[in-house]
Scaffold this active site. Structure first.
Site: not given
Ligand code: F6R
Length: 612
Positions: A101-102, A607
């Protein structure tokens, strides 16, 4: 982005790898693969598309008596999402496999060099370079070969490596991509994220950058990649359980997480505010009262939905604490000319604590002398380990790619922080602080009560809107960021083009878009800019825009403007963002579901964005 899972132990490995990948699929889902060691050979299976396709391929091998293996679910960076580009990748002999991953930034020059030496490449990925590079360095000692290879690599990686000649050994390493080790009875695990480990163990070790682990049945060693020095690292026990990462009867994780918001907000505020006195206790910010009094400016840094939470916090902090607040998108913050020093408190906001741009942003601010506070959901994530202070949101695992409960719990944490700063700097009257503190706590019950009714009304409402091509969201003041958030939610899960605007901005361009086919959702609570927003709504109506209004219960004027009004109870205006987010989320969810979209795994997204 990309999920890795690995196991060395005594149990059958294929079900463990598949379950781990299922729990990591939110990190990427354009292809998946796994490899296990069996009867002197490494058996590899890969499939394009979702994990279900891989499951079909390996179905016959579930019961294979193998107890060493690694798996991968991919979010493509280099090379199209094909079976050939799916991980694991092998060296020329097929005896050494790598999941990664990366991004290996110098993969092109390494590939040219290795090709000249006779290595044959089978894929277009940067990862395959690692397999051949390790092969090239291998002279009987896998750990030494991995170290030597990694010394030549630029970029980010979390890797798992297996070699057929060391059947009970798994080598893992990380640099700028998350990797956590699980420690079980007679077993060791690796995973990109904690949910993959939860069915098996809650005892984990977080690897830091440039660290590697050598895992065997029930024993492990952690080393510095650079010089091979052995390291002692603490085992942390995670207080999440396996069920928290399940759908629990809901059709989608996103819907479950929308309904979990009352509990998530409660978890964020619990024990941090005394309702009787309004005293806020946040020792975890890592700053004493003197240091808080000396803050001259606050820089809020985040991406996506978390950035929207930062935008809301600017209104709160500037109003109640009087400290100027700058809000930056992390990918801009990390590269722009930064005027940050020890008088500035930098606050990162992140669900995952692993977002590459946000991490880079706080590292840059920290290097310039700024104190770093992080508001984060994932315990032990990289951001929390690098910050000077942490406010955990305690929202529980968020699996749906579209962020919901993480957002509202970030808002709750930021509001708590506002109250705390106001308390220490004595900018907020104690009675007002108490009133707002109690109101924040009662938001949990209020949202819980409103959720079922709102869902029912929105299910009916969306019949008129689910096939729209475009959508505008507008709001003013503290609700303007909620308009941005509503538009982001809708576009990412339903693929309807949606934009959020400050209602007052419409006349400066976007109003040209409005005609009888353009739905416009306006947030119109009874607050100090109510009349202004209503005027903007009238302008939209005059141009035949299709209005959906969300406003305060009892406001009949709204019903005279459109038949599509969602009413919410009146709360203290500063807390409206917590409440008004809920119908915006539900509207997006119901529209996407009605359109038959893959709500939890929207196309092109993943995510935890661990690459820039
Ligand atoms: C939208 C969403 C993304 C995250 C963004 C930041 O629904 O989930 O826009 O908010 O990728 O992610 P974090 O909060 O994990 O830094």
């Amino acid at each position: 982005m990309c999920g890795i899972v690995g196991y060395v132990g005594t149990r059958r490995v294929v079900p463990i790898l598949l379950e781990g990948l299922r729990r990591l699929e939110y990190r990427g889902y354009d292809s998946a693969g796994l490899v296990y060691y069996f009867e002197g050979k490494l058996e590899r299976y890969r499939a394009k598309g979702k994990l279900a396709n891989l499951e079909t391929v390996v179905d016959d091998y579930i019961g294979t008596a193998s107890s060493t293996g690694i798996g991968h679910t991919r979010w493509a960076t280099h090379g199209a999402p094909t079976e050939l580009n799916a991980h694991p990748h092998t060296d020329c002999s097929g005896e050494l496999v790598v999941v990664h991953n990366g991004i290996i930034e110098n993969y092109h020059s390494l590939r040219t060099e290795l090709t000249a030496k006779g290595h044959i490449f089978a894929s277009e990925t940067d990862t395959e370079v690692l397999a051949h590079l390790i092969e090239d360095c291998l002279d009987g000692d896998l750990v030494a070969a991995v170290r030597e290879a990694l010394a030549r690599v630029d970029g980010s990686y979390a890797i798992g490596v297996l070699w057929a000649k060391e059947p009970e050994m798994l080598v893992a390493a990380r640099n700028h991509s998350p990797l956590v080790m699980g420690v079980g009875e007679n077993a060791c695990y690796i995973a990109s994220d904690i949910p993959a480990l939860l069915p098996y163990t809650r005892d984990v070790i977080f690897l830091d950058d440039m660290e590697m682990a050598v895992l065997k049945k029930g024993e492990y060693e952690i080393l510095q990649v650079e010089d091979g020095t052995a390291l002692e690292k603490p085992i942390s026990t995670i207080d999440w359980n396996a069920g928290m990462a399940e759908k629990a009867g809901f059709k989608h994780f996103m819907l479950k997480e929308i309904f979990e918001q009352p509990q998530a907000i409660l978890n964020t505020v619990s024990g941090r505010i005394v309702p009787e006195t309004g005293i806020v206790e946040l020792p975890e910010v890592g700053l004493d009262d003197q240091a808080i009094k000396k803050i001259e400016r606050i820089a809020l840094v985040a991406c996506g939905t978390s950035w929207h939470a930062a935008l809301v916090a600017k209104y709160w902090i500037e109003k109640w604490v009087g400290i100027p607040v700058e809000v930056d998108i992390a990918s801009e913050f990390r590269y722009r000319h930064l005027l940050v020093d020890d008088r500035v408190l930098t606050i990162s906001i992140s669900q995952s604590g692993e977002t590459a741009d946000t991490l880079a942003g706080i590292r840059r601010a920290g290097a310039k002398g700024s104190r770093i506070l992080t508001i984060c959901n994932v315990v032990g994530s990289t951001m929390t380990r690098e910050a000077d202070g942490i406010i955990y949101t305690h929202a529980g695992p968020e699996i749906g790619v579209a962020s919901t409960k993480a957002f509202t719990s970030q808002l709750a944490a930021l509001f708590l922080l506002t109250l705390y700063l106001g308390q220490v700097r004595e900018t907020m009257d104690a009675a007002i602080r108490k009133e707002y503190g109690s109101a924040l706590i009662s938001m949990c019950g209020l949202i819980e009560e409103e959720l079922p009714r709102l869902q029912g009304e929105i299910r009916t409402l969306i019949e008129k809107y689910y096939d729209a091509r475009d959508f505008l969201f507008v709001g003013r003041g503290v609700n303007f960021p909620i308009a941005l958030e509503g538009a982001l939610k809708l576009k990412e899960i339903s693929y309807i083009h949606a934009e959020g605007y400050a209602a007052g901005e419409l006349k400066h361009g976007p109003i040209a878009l409005i005609d009888k086919d353009m739905p416009v959702l306006a947030l119109v609570p009874k607050d100090d800019v109510y009349q202004k927003t209503v005027s903007n709504v009238e302008e939209i109506k005059a141009r035949q825009g299709r209005l959906v209004l969300i406003g305060t219960a009892g406001d009949e004027h709204l019903s005279s403007l459109t038949e599509d009004v969602l009413y919410l109870p009146e709360v203290l205006p500063d807390l409206n963002p917590l409440l008004y987010t809920i119908p915006a989320q539900l509207l997006s969810y119901e529209i996407a579901n009605r359109r038959g979209c893959d709500v939890d795994q929207p196309r092109n997204l993943a995510k935890s964005v661990t690459v820039e």
